[in-house]
Motif scaffolding. Structure first.
Motif, short mmCIF file in Angstrom:
data_model
loop_
_atom_site.label_atom_id
_atom_site.label_comp_id
_atom_site.label_asym_id
_atom_site.label_seq_id
_atom_site.Cartn_x
_atom_site.Cartn_y
_atom_site.Cartn_z
N ILE A 51 90.09 49.40 65.64
CA ILE A 51 89.28 50.60 65.69
C ILE A 51 89.52 51.49 64.48
O ILE A 51 90.66 51.85 64.16
N VAL A 52 88.41 51.84 63.82
CA VAL A 52 88.42 52.72 62.66
C VAL A 52 87.91 54.10 63.05
O VAL A 52 88.48 55.11 62.67
N GLY A 53 86.81 54.15 63.79
CA GLY A 53 86.28 55.41 64.28
C GLY A 53 85.42 56.19 63.32
O GLY A 53 84.99 57.29 63.62
N ASP A 54 85.12 55.62 62.15
CA ASP A 54 84.32 56.33 61.15
C ASP A 54 83.53 55.30 60.35
O ASP A 54 84.10 54.38 59.77
N ARG A 55 82.21 55.47 60.31
CA ARG A 55 81.32 54.50 59.66
C ARG A 55 81.64 54.35 58.16
O ARG A 55 81.79 53.23 57.67
N GLY A 56 81.70 55.44 57.44
CA GLY A 56 81.96 55.36 56.00
C GLY A 56 83.27 54.67 55.69
O GLY A 56 83.35 53.81 54.81
N ARG A 57 84.30 55.04 56.43
CA ARG A 57 85.63 54.44 56.23
C ARG A 57 85.58 52.95 56.57
O ARG A 57 86.19 52.13 55.89
N MET A 58 84.83 52.59 57.62
CA MET A 58 84.74 51.18 58.00
C MET A 58 84.15 50.36 56.86
O MET A 58 84.68 49.29 56.52
N TYR A 59 83.08 50.84 56.25
CA TYR A 59 82.46 50.07 55.17
C TYR A 59 83.35 50.00 53.94
O TYR A 59 83.45 48.96 53.29
N GLN A 60 84.04 51.08 53.61
CA GLN A 60 84.98 51.05 52.48
C GLN A 60 86.09 50.05 52.75
O GLN A 60 86.45 49.24 51.89
N LEU A 61 86.66 50.12 53.95
CA LEU A 61 87.74 49.20 54.32
C LEU A 61 87.25 47.76 54.31
O LEU A 61 87.97 46.85 53.88
N PRO A 78 74.91 51.35 67.24
CA PRO A 78 75.07 51.66 68.65
C PRO A 78 75.75 50.55 69.46
O PRO A 78 75.81 50.64 70.68
N ALA A 79 76.26 49.51 68.79
CA ALA A 79 76.95 48.45 69.54
C ALA A 79 78.21 48.98 70.20
O ALA A 79 78.64 48.46 71.24
N VAL A 80 78.82 50.00 69.59
CA VAL A 80 79.98 50.69 70.15
C VAL A 80 79.76 52.19 69.97
O VAL A 80 78.98 52.59 69.09
N PRO A 81 80.43 53.03 70.75
CA PRO A 81 80.31 54.48 70.52
C PRO A 81 80.77 54.82 69.10
O PRO A 81 81.63 54.13 68.53
N GLU A 82 80.22 55.90 68.55
CA GLU A 82 80.53 56.26 67.16
C GLU A 82 82.03 56.46 66.92
O GLU A 82 82.52 56.15 65.84
N ASP A 83 82.75 56.97 67.91
CA ASP A 83 84.19 57.16 67.72
C ASP A 83 85.00 55.88 67.91
O ASP A 83 86.21 55.88 67.77
N ARG A 84 84.32 54.77 68.23
CA ARG A 84 84.98 53.47 68.43
C ARG A 84 84.50 52.43 67.42
O ARG A 84 84.70 51.23 67.60
N ILE A 85 83.84 52.89 66.33
CA ILE A 85 83.42 51.97 65.27
C ILE A 85 84.65 51.19 64.83
O ILE A 85 85.74 51.74 64.66
N CYS A 86 84.47 49.88 64.64
CA CYS A 86 85.65 49.03 64.44
C CYS A 86 85.30 47.77 63.66
O CYS A 86 84.17 47.53 63.28
N PHE A 87 86.32 46.99 63.46
CA PHE A 87 86.17 45.61 63.01
C PHE A 87 86.52 44.74 64.20
O PHE A 87 87.30 45.14 65.07
#
Length: 122
Positions: A51-61, A78-87
């Protein structure tokens, strides 16, 4: 499709050690990822969120992880809640301990410093 299912059942029957190795790998990887402070949610399978929890950070990572040779699938809203954005990390029976340790080293170098402590679990 039916042929693939029948072949999978035959392999599972013929090589039960693969299932054992799969679960050993998954348990090892999850324990080590959690010890790094990475949140894997409630996952108890060989497919686990990081879990990353942030879209921009997820794409950078994601770009940096792939550059280092580690592919983990991004899972965005919307596959996961915005605060649960993950890999989504997938462990297999074919991964060696060296493979898993290399993935853990990359996550330690790239993922851990980039995700705020508030998004990590100790």
């Amino acid at each position: 499709m039916i042929g693939a299912i029948l072949e999978a059942l035959e392999i599972a029957t013929r090589e039960p050690q693969l299932r054992t190795r799969l679960w050993e790998n998954a348990d090892y990887f999850r324990a080590q990822v959690n010890s790094l402070g990475i949140d894997t949610g409630d996952s108890t399978t060989y497919i686990m969120p990081l879990i990353v929890g942030d879209r921009g950070r997820m794409y950078q990572l994601g770009h940096e992880l792939r550059r280092r040779g580690l592919f983990v699938a991004p899972v965005d809203y919307p596959a996961v809640p915005e605060d649960r954005i993950c890999f989504r990390a997938c462990v297999t029976a074919n991964h060696t301990r060296a493979d898993l340790d290399e993935a853990l080293n990359i996550l330690s170098d790239v993922f851990v410093p980039a995700v705020p402590a508030a998004m990590q679990h100790a």
